[in-house]
Design a protein around this motif. Structure first.
Motif, PDB file in Angstrom:
ATOM      1  N   ARG A  95      -3.454   5.754  -2.486  1.00 40.53           N
ATOM      2  CA  ARG A  95      -3.963   5.797  -1.102  1.00 40.53           C
ATOM      3  C   ARG A  95      -4.989   6.899  -0.917  1.00 40.53           C
ATOM      4  N   VAL A  96      -4.690   8.101  -1.455  1.00 36.75           N
ATOM      5  CA  VAL A  96      -5.612   9.226  -1.320  1.00 36.75           C
ATOM      6  C   VAL A  96      -6.908   8.931  -2.067  1.00 36.75           C
ATOM      7  N   ALA A  97      -6.811   8.303  -3.219  1.00 40.04           N
ATOM      8  CA  ALA A  97      -8.003   8.018  -4.022  1.00 40.04           C
ATOM      9  C   ALA A  97      -8.944   7.057  -3.318  1.00 40.04           C
ATOM     10  N   ILE A  98      -8.394   6.067  -2.605  1.00 36.34           N
ATOM     11  CA  ILE A  98      -9.265   5.084  -1.937  1.00 36.34           C
ATOM     12  C   ILE A  98      -9.552   5.475  -0.495  1.00 36.34           C
ATOM     13  N   GLY A  99      -8.955   6.582  -0.042  1.00 35.55           N
ATOM     14  CA  GLY A  99      -9.274   7.092   1.292  1.00 35.55           C
ATOM     15  C   GLY A  99      -8.660   6.317   2.431  1.00 35.55           C
ATOM     16  N   GLU A 100      -7.524   5.687   2.228  1.00 37.20           N
ATOM     17  CA  GLU A 100      -6.851   4.944   3.286  1.00 37.20           C
ATOM     18  C   GLU A 100      -5.915   5.858   4.067  1.00 37.20           C
ATOM     19  N   PRO A 101      -5.918   5.772   5.407  1.00 33.71           N
ATOM     20  CA  PRO A 101      -5.045   6.660   6.198  1.00 33.71           C
ATOM     21  C   PRO A 101      -3.638   6.112   6.429  1.00 33.71           C
ATOM     22  N   VAL A 102      -3.419   4.790   6.269  1.00 33.65           N
ATOM     23  CA  VAL A 102      -2.128   4.194   6.632  1.00 33.65           C
ATOM     24  C   VAL A 102      -1.677   3.190   5.573  1.00 33.65           C
TER      25      VAL A 102
ATOM     26  N   PHE B 132       0.587  -0.531   5.332  1.00 34.54           N
ATOM     27  CA  PHE B 132       1.039  -1.679   6.108  1.00 34.54           C
ATOM     28  C   PHE B 132       2.328  -2.197   5.476  1.00 34.54           C
ATOM     29  N   ALA B 133       3.360  -2.307   6.276  1.00 38.62           N
ATOM     30  CA  ALA B 133       4.650  -2.805   5.800  1.00 38.62           C
ATOM     31  C   ALA B 133       4.957  -4.107   6.517  1.00 38.62           C
ATOM     32  N   GLU B 134       4.979  -5.206   5.766  1.00 41.79           N
ATOM     33  CA  GLU B 134       5.267  -6.508   6.354  1.00 41.79           C
ATOM     34  C   GLU B 134       6.700  -6.895   6.051  1.00 41.79           C
ATOM     35  N   GLY B 135       7.411  -7.269   7.101  1.00 42.31           N
ATOM     36  CA  GLY B 135       8.805  -7.638   6.944  1.00 42.31           C
ATOM     37  C   GLY B 135       9.090  -9.016   7.483  1.00 42.31           C
ATOM     38  N   SER B 136      10.356  -9.356   7.491  1.00 38.24           N
ATOM     39  CA  SER B 136      10.775 -10.655   8.002  1.00 38.24           C
ATOM     40  C   SER B 136      10.605 -10.693   9.519  1.00 38.24           C
ATOM     41  N   GLN B 137      10.208 -11.865  10.034  1.00 36.78           N
ATOM     42  CA  GLN B 137      10.057 -12.031  11.476  1.00 36.78           C
ATOM     43  C   GLN B 137      11.380 -12.330  12.155  1.00 36.78           C
ATOM     44  N   ASP B 138      12.395 -12.662  11.352  1.00 34.30           N
ATOM     45  CA  ASP B 138      13.669 -13.091  11.936  1.00 34.30           C
ATOM     46  C   ASP B 138      14.808 -12.122  11.673  1.00 34.30           C
ATOM     47  N   GLU B 139      14.709 -11.314  10.608  1.00 32.27           N
ATOM     48  CA  GLU B 139      15.810 -10.423  10.254  1.00 32.27           C
ATOM     49  C   GLU B 139      15.347  -8.979  10.306  1.00 32.27           C
ATOM     50  N   LEU B 140      16.242  -8.125  10.742  1.00 34.74           N
ATOM     51  CA  LEU B 140      15.937  -6.704  10.860  1.00 34.74           C
ATOM     52  C   LEU B 140      16.044  -6.025   9.497  1.00 34.74           C
ATOM     53  N   GLY B 141      15.084  -5.168   9.176  1.00 33.88           N
ATOM     54  CA  GLY B 141      15.163  -4.327   7.988  1.00 33.88           C
ATOM     55  C   GLY B 141      14.936  -5.054   6.681  1.00 33.88           C
ATOM     56  N   ILE B 142      14.151  -6.126   6.682  1.00 35.44           N
ATOM     57  CA  ILE B 142      13.850  -6.868   5.460  1.00 35.44           C
ATOM     58  C   ILE B 142      12.374  -6.665   5.122  1.00 35.44           C
ATOM     59  N   MET B 143      12.093  -5.952   4.047  1.00 35.80           N
ATOM     60  CA  MET B 143      10.725  -5.706   3.606  1.00 35.80           C
ATOM     61  C   MET B 143      10.280  -6.841   2.680  1.00 35.80           C
ATOM     62  N   LEU B 144       9.053  -7.328   2.893  1.00 34.96           N
ATOM     63  CA  LEU B 144       8.496  -8.391   2.062  1.00 34.96           C
ATOM     64  C   LEU B 144       7.380  -7.879   1.163  1.00 34.96           C
ATOM     65  N   GLU B 145       6.463  -7.088   1.743  1.00 34.41           N
ATOM     66  CA  GLU B 145       5.383  -6.537   0.952  1.00 34.41           C
ATOM     67  C   GLU B 145       4.806  -5.314   1.642  1.00 34.41           C
ATOM     68  N   VAL B 146       4.140  -4.485   0.850  1.00 32.63           N
ATOM     69  CA  VAL B 146       3.492  -3.273   1.344  1.00 32.63           C
ATOM     70  C   VAL B 146       2.017  -3.370   1.010  1.00 32.63           C
ATOM     71  N   GLY B 147       1.163  -3.024   1.988  1.00 34.60           N
ATOM     72  CA  GLY B 147      -0.268  -3.049   1.769  1.00 34.60           C
ATOM     73  C   GLY B 147      -0.858  -1.658   1.840  1.00 34.60           C
ATOM     74  N   VAL B 148      -1.767  -1.358   0.898  1.00 35.58           N
ATOM     75  CA  VAL B 148      -2.525  -0.113   0.932  1.00 35.58           C
ATOM     76  C   VAL B 148      -3.965  -0.479   0.577  1.00 35.58           C
ATOM     77  N   GLY B 149      -4.856  -0.366   1.596  1.00 30.82           N
ATOM     78  CA  GLY B 149      -6.215  -0.833   1.399  1.00 30.82           C
ATOM     79  C   GLY B 149      -6.231  -2.326   1.144  1.00 30.82           C
ATOM     80  N   ASP B 150      -6.917  -2.724   0.100  1.00 34.56           N
ATOM     81  CA  ASP B 150      -6.989  -4.148  -0.263  1.00 34.56           C
ATOM     82  C   ASP B 150      -5.860  -4.580  -1.195  1.00 34.56           C
ATOM     83  N   PHE B 151      -4.970  -3.674  -1.546  1.00 28.79           N
ATOM     84  CA  PHE B 151      -3.902  -3.987  -2.503  1.00 28.79           C
ATOM     85  C   PHE B 151      -2.632  -4.386  -1.755  1.00 28.79           C
ATOM     86  N   LEU B 152      -1.974  -5.447  -2.227  1.00 26.48           N
ATOM     87  CA  LEU B 152      -0.706  -5.917  -1.680  1.00 26.48           C
ATOM     88  C   LEU B 152       0.369  -5.822  -2.754  1.00 26.48           C
ATOM     89  N   LEU B 153       1.502  -5.268  -2.375  1.00 29.57           N
ATOM     90  CA  LEU B 153       2.593  -5.051  -3.325  1.00 29.57           C
ATOM     91  C   LEU B 153       3.810  -5.845  -2.863  1.00 29.57           C
TER      92      LEU B 153
END
Length: 744
Positions: A240-247, A249-270
């Motif tokens: 994140r520091v190398a590409i200069g991104e400030p935040v 993005f954490a995408e989770g389930s729309q129906d269940e609480l506390g379910i992580m699906l993927e994490v985004g940093v810049g153009d990269f999705l994990l």
């Protein structure tokens, strides 16, 4: 007929219901997911990676500055002064590093700071420094340096409350039902010595597994839930520091609480697990990843080193043995922990991310159900062999799907549970089929046992119930073994004790016959009859029979020493063995018959056994046995003996021992003396010479086989048995008979 069809359908339906029950049990086990199931799955994923590891790409913008043994030797023991680390940061910044991340902790103030040294009571009265240096603080100098560059500092999870809350440097945007609520939690983070936390461009967690986690590192949290907010892992924070991104993005389930699906940093999705971990796609550890800290710290500008650092994310860590930062990967390698952070950055940049979702787990369960149905239906309809083939083909398809999913889509599809579950279903169903079949066979056997002998049932099962009278002629070896002195023994014990004694004795000697693959024909009172080379062909069967006789001799010694024989006279056996042609087969009436042997060789073996008393030795074999086994066994000529029903005497031999004994020096000496004795007898030497040579043989026999002593003592009275003219039917034949009768 209708009743039979109904019974068959009922049995098939019952079998399939059992299979369905096993499938449901397997589904329940997979849903519960106990530790053995988890570990087998993880080990399988390790195997996939070991078969096809990621390839090292030297052009990827990631390097590790290694505080190795060479660096410690050149710059002193760890920890180094913060001023020295500031020089390293300056050098890396000047070389053009895109980000500098420390996989080391700065939890306490630098102990080398002048202000810290002067506060040490043991040094305050010794050290004298210029007043202008009193307030010098290495941490302040280090912070002044790192603020100039994109530096990420590391913190570690800890369970104690002595640590301070660390505030993350990056923001977090959550999409869905609060996905951060399910992240791996950390009670406390190690502190950062002030003012380092304020000066760093980023802060990340150095842990590659949850607190207390040991063993193979397979999944690493990308985001952690800490007391000060969501903390990123060190590797993703460096990116994140190398590409200069400030935040993030954490995408989770729309129906269940506390379910992580993927994490985004810049153009990269994990793609992540539901608690924010990523599966590490490992490659073999490669020296091209590492730069020695000693090389970086040198003052001279190195163009080659600049080419390795410029524009790359630099992770600072250690591989030195004494600093204890080695972890095991899924490839079975022990690597520095900083190398795992570097590999995470590599796979994020490459987009080569392993994934495993709930859909994949559901497909695995479906594969298990399909395998179970295939095994159950095919086995209930066509039997175990067809089920094994069909199940094997289905298992091969599952394995192929798993491999292709991993190789082409980087999807972790577990083949172990469908395969192991399918095999378990097959084994249990095959066991159920076997038990039910055996139960039916026992019912049939119990019914038939009222009409035919048990040995006939055995052959019925072996030959498909096709039995007929008659047999075939073939060469066999026959053994007769009789208890010596049985009449006095039977008079000295009760009938019940005698039966118990005989049962134990026959069990002992019968086992030796079976060990040498003989067939026990029958027990005749106090005798046993056995034969070899039928019903199955047996190579070297005369030697097998002779070895059985030797083992029976040893077993008898053990039996005589047992508690059953305490206070009783030892039992002796007389054994005769002969080889020849005989008719082997089912002999008897059309309604009842036995599997046995008929032929002259049977009579010869029985008569040889009867001559054991005359020869005064326990095991005699025929000339046909001696011809085949003389190179394998220790045999001595015992002369010619009369066999009832035979016109001419037959040559017999005493069986002394096995191959090892035959090759021993003691037996060789005895054999030479024995031949000398026979030569003296056949040359009609004087009685004194014969007696002297008998005594010599008896003396040598003590070291070979003590049982030969009576044989040699009786031999002078049997001199006529060894005369060469006996077998010719000449004048000495009648003389021999008369001499023996006179001796008797």
């Amino acid at each position: 007929m209708a009743v039979k069809i109904t019974d068959r359908i009922g049995r098939r339906l019952g079998f399939r219901l059992v299979g369905l029950g096993l499938i449901l049990i397997g589904c329940f086990v997979r849903i519960v997911d106990p530790y053995p199931v988890q570990m087998s799955r993880l080990i399988y994923f390790d195997i996939l990676q070991r078969i096809s590891p990621r390839i090292f790409d030297p052009d990827l913008p990631v390097r590790v500055v290694d505080i190795d043994e060479k660096s410690l030797t050149a710059w002193g023991q760890w920890p180094w002064p913060r001023t020295q680390l500031g020089q390293m940061v300056e050098r890396l910044g000047d070389y053009g590093a895109a980000a500098i991340a420390f996989d080391v902790l700065f939890a306490e103030p630098d102990r080398y700071s002048p202000i810290r040294l002067l506060q040490d009571p043991s040094l305050s009265g010794i050290l004298q420094v210029d007043r202008s240096a009193i307030n010098l603080d290495n941490d302040v100098k280090f912070a002044a340096e790192i603020v100039k560059w994109p530096v990420v500092l590391g913190v570690a999870a800890r369970g104690s409350e002595s640590a301070s809350d660390i505030v993350p440097k990056a923001g977090l945007v959550e999409i869905g039902e609060n996905p951060a609520a399910g992240l791996v939690g950390v009670s406390h983070w190690t502190s950062l010595a002030p003012p380092l936390g304020e000066s760093a461009a980023g802060v990340g967690g150095v842990n590659v597994s949850p607190l207390g986690g040991l063993g193979v590192v397979r999944r690493v949290p990308v985001l952690w839930s800490g007391p000060g907010g969501v903390m990123p892992g060190l590797g993703v924070e460096a990116l994140r520091v190398a590409i200069g991104e400030p935040v993030y993005f954490a995408e989770g389930s729309q129906d269940e609480l506390g379910i992580m699906l993927e994490v985004g940093v810049g153009d990269f999705l994990l793609p992540t697990t539901e608690n924010g971990e990523i599966w590490v796609r490992y490659r073999r550890d490669n020296p091209g990843l590492y730069l020695s800290a000693d090389d970086v710290m040198r003052d001279a500008d190195d163009p080659a080193l600049r080419a390795e650092i410029e524009g790359r994310i630099i992770l600072v860590g250690t591989s030195a043995a004494g600093l204890f930062d080695m972890r095991e990967t899924a490839l079975g390698e022990s690597v520095p922990g900083v190398s795992i952070h570097a590999q995470i950055i590599e796979q994020i940049i490459l987009g080569d991310m392993l994934s495993r979702s709930d859909v994949t787990a559901a497909l695995e369960l479906l594969a298990f159900v399909i395998l179970g149905v295939v095994v159950t239906v095919v086995m209930s309809s066509f039997g175990a062999v067809a089920s094994f083939i069909a199940g094997g083909m289905a298992a091969a398809v599952v394995m192929a799907i798993s491999w292709l999913a991993f190789q082409n889509q980087s999807v972790l599809f577990d083949a172990t549970f469908p395969l192991a579950g399918g095999m378990a279903n097959f084994g249990l169903l095959a066991g159920y089929l076997f038990v039910s079949t055996e139960r039916e066979k026992r019912v049939i056997r119990q019914t038939f046992s009222h009409y035919v002998a048990p040995e006939i049932l055995d052959e019925m099962e072996a030959n498909g119930h096709q039995l007929r009278l008659g047999g075939e002629t073939q060469e066999i070896t026959v053994m007769f073994s009789d208890i010596r002195g049985f009449t006095p023994l039977s008079e000295s014990v009760s009938a019940t004790d005698l039966v118990e004694l005989l049962n134990e004795l026959f069990s002992e000697i019968g086992d030796q016959i079976l060990i040498e693959r003989g067939t026990i024909d029958k027990f005749i009172g106090d005798a046993v009859m056995a034969f070899w080379n039928a019903p199955l062909p047996l190579e070297n069967h005369p030697c097998r029979a002779a070895m059985a006789a030797l083992k029976m001799r040893k077993a008898l010694d053990v039996f005589n020493a047992s508690h059953l024989m305490q206070g009783r006279s030892p039992i002796a056996l007389a054994t005769g063995v002969a080889t020849g042609a005989a008719c082997v087969g089912n002999i008897g009436s059309r309604r009842r018959f036995n599997y046995t042997v008929i032929g002259d060789v049977v009579n010869v073996a029985a008569r040889i056994e009867q001559n054991c008393r005359h020869v005064d030795y326990d095991v005699l074999v025929s000339h046909t046995v001696q011809q085949v086994t003389r190179s394998d066994l220790a045999l001595l000529e015992a002369g010619y003996v009369d066999l009832k029903g035979k016109r001419e005497p037959e040559p017999v031999y005493v069986l002394v021992g096995d191959t090892d004994l035959a090759g021993s020096a003691d037996f060789q000496a005895l054999q030479a003396a024995h031949l000398s004795l026979l030569a003296a007898i056949r040359e009609q030497a004087s009685q004194a010479v014969v007696a002297e040579r008998c005594d010599e043989c008896a003396r040598l026999a003590v070291a070979v086989e003590p049982g030969l002593t009576p044989f040699y003592r009786a031999l002078p009275g049997r001199a006529a048995d060894f005369r060469a003219e006996i077998h010719t039917g000449g004048p000495l034949f009648s003389h021999h008979n008369g001499q023996r009768k006179a001796a008797e």
